[in-house]
Write a protein that holds these residues in place. Sequence first.
Motif, PDB file in Angstrom:
ATOM      1  N   ASP A  90       8.822  63.634  34.736  1.00 30.77           N
ATOM      2  CA  ASP A  90       9.497  62.770  33.735  1.00 30.77           C
ATOM      3  C   ASP A  90       9.493  63.311  32.333  1.00 30.77           C
ATOM      4  OD1 ASP A  90       9.238  60.798  35.501  1.00 30.77           O
ATOM      5  OD2 ASP A  90       7.556  59.586  34.591  1.00 30.77           O
ATOM      6  N   ARG A  91       8.814  64.268  31.998  1.00 26.72           N
ATOM      7  CA  ARG A  91       8.753  64.946  30.639  1.00 26.72           C
ATOM      8  C   ARG A  91       9.666  66.213  31.046  1.00 26.72           C
ATOM      9  NH1 ARG A  91       4.484  63.499  26.809  1.00 26.72           N
ATOM     10  NH2 ARG A  91       4.075  61.206  27.547  1.00 26.72           N
ATOM     11  N   TYR A  92      10.001  66.363  32.038  1.00 26.22           N
ATOM     12  CA  TYR A  92      11.048  67.752  32.249  1.00 26.22           C
ATOM     13  C   TYR A  92      12.379  67.501  31.805  1.00 26.22           C
ATOM     14  CZ  TYR A  92      12.843  72.003  34.255  1.00 26.22           C
ATOM     15  OH  TYR A  92      13.391  73.264  34.546  1.00 26.22           O
ATOM     16  N   LEU A  93      12.639  68.047  30.416  1.00 23.43           N
ATOM     17  CA  LEU A  93      13.889  67.749  29.836  1.00 23.43           C
ATOM     18  C   LEU A  93      14.618  69.106  29.812  1.00 23.43           C
ATOM     19  CD1 LEU A  93      12.690  65.438  26.802  1.00 23.43           C
ATOM     20  CD2 LEU A  93      13.688  64.831  29.100  1.00 23.43           C
ATOM     21  N   ASN A  94      14.808  70.042  30.748  1.00 22.79           N
ATOM     22  CA  ASN A  94      15.121  71.114  30.792  1.00 22.79           C
ATOM     23  C   ASN A  94      16.027  71.663  31.821  1.00 22.79           C
ATOM     24  OD1 ASN A  94      14.993  73.417  29.394  1.00 22.79           O
ATOM     25  ND2 ASN A  94      13.351  74.305  30.241  1.00 22.79           N
ATOM     26  N   PHE A  95      16.701  70.621  32.252  1.00 22.61           N
ATOM     27  CA  PHE A  95      17.544  70.977  33.504  1.00 22.61           C
ATOM     28  C   PHE A  95      18.653  71.962  33.185  1.00 22.61           C
ATOM     29  CE2 PHE A  95      15.725  67.084  34.744  1.00 22.61           C
ATOM     30  CZ  PHE A  95      15.390  67.300  36.182  1.00 22.61           C
ATOM     31  N   ALA A  96      19.239  72.290  32.031  1.00 17.77           N
ATOM     32  CA  ALA A  96      20.133  73.289  31.602  1.00 17.77           C
ATOM     33  C   ALA A  96      19.465  74.620  31.671  1.00 17.77           C
ATOM     34  CB  ALA A  96      20.450  72.958  30.092  1.00 17.77           C
ATOM     35  N   SER A  97      18.194  74.733  31.809  1.00 22.35           N
ATOM     36  CA  SER A  97      17.493  76.065  31.969  1.00 22.35           C
ATOM     37  C   SER A  97      17.462  76.041  33.554  1.00 22.35           C
ATOM     38  CB  SER A  97      16.202  76.155  31.548  1.00 22.35           C
ATOM     39  OG  SER A  97      15.502  77.105  31.952  1.00 22.35           O
ATOM     40  N   TYR A  98      16.656  75.388  34.372  1.00 25.59           N
ATOM     41  CA  TYR A  98      16.830  75.303  35.634  1.00 25.59           C
ATOM     42  C   TYR A  98      16.529  73.888  36.328  1.00 25.59           C
ATOM     43  CZ  TYR A  98      11.728  75.370  36.654  1.00 25.59           C
ATOM     44  OH  TYR A  98      10.390  75.079  37.110  1.00 25.59           O
ATOM     45  N   GLY A  99      16.902  73.478  37.332  1.00 19.54           N
ATOM     46  CA  GLY A  99      16.644  72.219  38.038  1.00 19.54           C
ATOM     47  C   GLY A  99      15.615  72.357  39.090  1.00 19.54           C
ATOM     48  N   PRO A 100      14.444  71.655  38.638  1.00 16.48           N
ATOM     49  CA  PRO A 100      13.396  71.931  39.930  1.00 16.48           C
ATOM     50  C   PRO A 100      13.991  71.346  41.064  1.00 16.48           C
ATOM     51  CG  PRO A 100      12.494  70.867  37.727  1.00 16.48           C
ATOM     52  CD  PRO A 100      13.839  71.009  37.467  1.00 16.48           C
ATOM     53  N   ILE A 101      13.816  72.181  42.143  1.00 18.12           N
ATOM     54  CA  ILE A 101      14.548  71.610  43.656  1.00 18.12           C
ATOM     55  C   ILE A 101      14.024  70.404  43.889  1.00 18.12           C
ATOM     56  CG2 ILE A 101      12.740  73.115  44.710  1.00 18.12           C
ATOM     57  CD1 ILE A 101      14.842  73.853  46.716  1.00 18.12           C
ATOM     58  N   THR A 102      15.075  69.779  44.643  1.00 13.12           N
ATOM     59  CA  THR A 102      14.541  68.131  44.983  1.00 13.12           C
ATOM     60  C   THR A 102      13.951  68.139  46.195  1.00 13.12           C
ATOM     61  OG1 THR A 102      16.680  68.082  46.501  1.00 13.12           O
ATOM     62  CG2 THR A 102      17.184  67.631  44.021  1.00 13.12           C
ATOM     63  N   GLY A 103      13.412  67.262  46.718  1.00 13.91           N
ATOM     64  CA  GLY A 103      12.467  67.144  47.903  1.00 13.91           C
ATOM     65  C   GLY A 103      13.432  67.498  49.144  1.00 13.91           C
ATOM     66  N   ALA A 104      14.610  67.055  49.229  1.00 16.47           N
ATOM     67  CA  ALA A 104      15.495  67.209  50.328  1.00 16.47           C
ATOM     68  C   ALA A 104      15.994  68.635  50.298  1.00 16.47           C
ATOM     69  CB  ALA A 104      16.918  66.174  50.044  1.00 16.47           C
ATOM     70  N   ALA A 105      16.174  69.255  49.310  1.00 19.35           N
ATOM     71  CA  ALA A 105      16.610  70.590  49.448  1.00 19.35           C
ATOM     72  C   ALA A 105      15.708  71.612  49.817  1.00 19.35           C
ATOM     73  CB  ALA A 105      17.189  71.097  47.718  1.00 19.35           C
ATOM     74  N   LEU A 106      14.283  71.047  49.182  1.00 16.15           N
ATOM     75  CA  LEU A 106      13.275  71.861  49.749  1.00 16.15           C
ATOM     76  C   LEU A 106      12.812  71.680  51.090  1.00 16.15           C
ATOM     77  CD1 LEU A 106      10.876  73.580  48.491  1.00 16.15           C
ATOM     78  CD2 LEU A 106       9.622  71.619  48.268  1.00 16.15           C
ATOM     79  N   ALA A 107      13.021  70.405  51.617  1.00 15.31           N
ATOM     80  CA  ALA A 107      12.959  70.166  53.170  1.00 15.31           C
ATOM     81  C   ALA A 107      13.804  71.162  53.823  1.00 15.31           C
ATOM     82  CB  ALA A 107      12.856  68.702  53.284  1.00 15.31           C
ATOM     83  N   ALA A 108      15.155  70.832  53.533  1.00 17.97           N
ATOM     84  CA  ALA A 108      16.249  71.638  54.158  1.00 17.97           C
ATOM     85  C   ALA A 108      16.112  73.146  54.290  1.00 17.97           C
ATOM     86  CB  ALA A 108      17.443  71.275  53.673  1.00 17.97           C
ATOM     87  N   SER A 109      15.592  73.582  53.181  1.00 17.19           N
ATOM     88  CA  SER A 109      15.258  75.341  53.161  1.00 17.19           C
ATOM     89  C   SER A 109      14.163  75.543  54.051  1.00 17.19           C
ATOM     90  CB  SER A 109      15.217  75.483  51.643  1.00 17.19           C
ATOM     91  OG  SER A 109      14.118  76.635  51.622  1.00 17.19           O
ATOM     92  N   HIS A 110      13.153  74.692  54.048  1.00 20.12           N
ATOM     93  CA  HIS A 110      11.754  74.726  54.890  1.00 20.12           C
ATOM     94  C   HIS A 110      12.253  74.843  56.309  1.00 20.12           C
ATOM     95  CE1 HIS A 110       8.500  74.066  51.701  1.00 20.12           C
ATOM     96  NE2 HIS A 110       8.949  75.317  51.658  1.00 20.12           N
ATOM     97  N   ASP A 111      13.009  74.044  56.541  1.00 19.86           N
ATOM     98  CA  ASP A 111      13.456  73.746  58.184  1.00 19.86           C
ATOM     99  C   ASP A 111      14.155  75.028  58.555  1.00 19.86           C
ATOM    100  OD1 ASP A 111      14.015  72.142  60.532  1.00 19.86           O
ATOM    101  OD2 ASP A 111      15.974  72.382  59.625  1.00 19.86           O
ATOM    102  N   ILE A 112      15.044  75.658  57.654  1.00 18.05           N
ATOM    103  CA  ILE A 112      15.749  76.918  58.052  1.00 18.05           C
ATOM    104  C   ILE A 112      14.632  78.012  58.355  1.00 18.05           C
ATOM    105  CG2 ILE A 112      17.371  78.713  57.245  1.00 18.05           C
ATOM    106  CD1 ILE A 112      18.902  76.241  58.270  1.00 18.05           C
ATOM    107  N   ASP A 113      13.897  78.061  57.434  1.00 20.34           N
ATOM    108  CA  ASP A 113      12.627  79.146  57.337  1.00 20.34           C
ATOM    109  C   ASP A 113      11.881  78.971  58.681  1.00 20.34           C
ATOM    110  OD1 ASP A 113      13.596  79.974  55.326  1.00 20.34           O
ATOM    111  OD2 ASP A 113      12.096  79.590  53.849  1.00 20.34           O
ATOM    112  N   ARG A 114      11.539  77.613  58.949  1.00 19.70           N
ATOM    113  CA  ARG A 114      10.532  77.203  60.298  1.00 19.70           C
ATOM    114  C   ARG A 114      11.311  77.715  61.269  1.00 19.70           C
ATOM    115  NH1 ARG A 114      10.705  73.606  63.404  1.00 19.70           N
ATOM    116  NH2 ARG A 114      12.241  72.464  62.220  1.00 19.70           N
ATOM    117  N   ARG A 115      12.824  77.304  61.505  1.00 24.39           N
ATOM    118  CA  ARG A 115      13.420  77.692  62.745  1.00 24.39           C
ATOM    119  C   ARG A 115      13.492  79.209  62.945  1.00 24.39           C
ATOM    120  NH1 ARG A 115      18.201  74.100  61.556  1.00 24.39           N
ATOM    121  NH2 ARG A 115      19.224  75.324  63.252  1.00 24.39           N
ATOM    122  N   ALA A 116      13.996  79.823  61.860  1.00 25.23           N
ATOM    123  CA  ALA A 116      14.142  81.321  61.747  1.00 25.23           C
ATOM    124  C   ALA A 116      12.895  82.052  62.020  1.00 25.23           C
ATOM    125  CB  ALA A 116      14.617  81.932  60.274  1.00 25.23           C
TER     126      ALA A 116
END
Length: 350
Positions: free
Chosen positions: A4-30
């Motif tokens: 809620d207090r993260y007002l810094n998306f122009a610096s970096y955007g904390p990765i979304t839950g869906a993006a995290l899950a998708a990346s983990h899924d690839i790592d798990r399969r790899a």
Amino acid sequence: MSLDRYLNFASYGPITGAALAASHDIDRRAAAGAPAARLHAADDRATAAAAALTGFAPENVVLSSSTSAGLMQAAFAMPPGRVLVSRAEFPANLYPWWRAAEAGRISVGALRPADPRRPLTVDDLAGALTADTVAVSVSAVSFRTGHRADLAAIREAIGDRLLVVDAIQGMGVVDEDWQVADVVVSGGQKWLRSGWGTGFAAFSDRALERLVPALSGWTGAERSGQYSGDEHPRRRDARRFTMTNGSPGASAALAAGIGEVLSTGIGEVAAAVHVRAAELRRLLAERRAEVVTPEEHAGIVVARLGADAHARLAVAGFATTLVDGDGIRFAPHATTPVAVLAEAVDVACG
Ligand SMILES: Cc1ncc(COP(=O)(O)O)c(C=O)c1O
């Protein structure tokens, strides 16, 4: 942890839950030894997502590990001639041109714009467009003030020359007609919330005809699966800009991050971001703060409140960035609760 207090998306955007899950899924399969081709199917999904977001055809889009990597590719592919860029740009949009010039490939017109708070304007370009100018490179949204470039007007002013756009501060948060540009480059680590190591570059047909990448490796050539020792011609599509395979985990994260924007609709995301940024401008103006961001903005709002304000915000748990010594850069996303903005401004204004 709440964002809620993260007002810094122009610096970096904390990765979304869906993006995290998708990346983990690839790592798990790899980790389980899945075939590489299956894992790399994520590359096609990310390319298709970036194409849908920008309006370019998938053949005109290539994945990239960052904005800088995409701009380097463009710089080391330019036909000989002069490239114009503003010194007010983020350095990611300066060094590729300087380095390509150093290598003797192009020359650079590094302009000092009349107003360094804004990306290049048509007026800045008026006296600078020489006969040998082959391209102009500009960011869609200024990282230091949030000013938006008038890409359509620049397109019109530069005629047939190539328009290169560093889109990272606008991609996924403004409903821009990206197709007025010839090269659109964006990392996925900010507003697209896909993490570092993600990004893409999209090329117009004209750009694909004119740009001949020096940094084109085995995956950028035709018949890349034939290890015959022969030199094959570059691919015709945007994958000619690849040197090797990227990370399928990064691709999966980017596909998921962009997928979230597409499923909500870029118009809706842009409107939600605009409401929050406009509210910040209003609240700051009410407190008589010097706001440098104009009415026509994306997600960035900057006010000259000084380094103390930045420290106060940090103590209160607000993430912001201090720019140019005394500017507080607020950068809320569509998910930021509107109610926290008043509190942030109260803290910042002391
Ligand atoms: C306008 C702009 N371009 C580029 C970057 C970063 O580029 P890269 O993706 O290469 O880290 C930033 C921010 O850090 C930026 O604000």
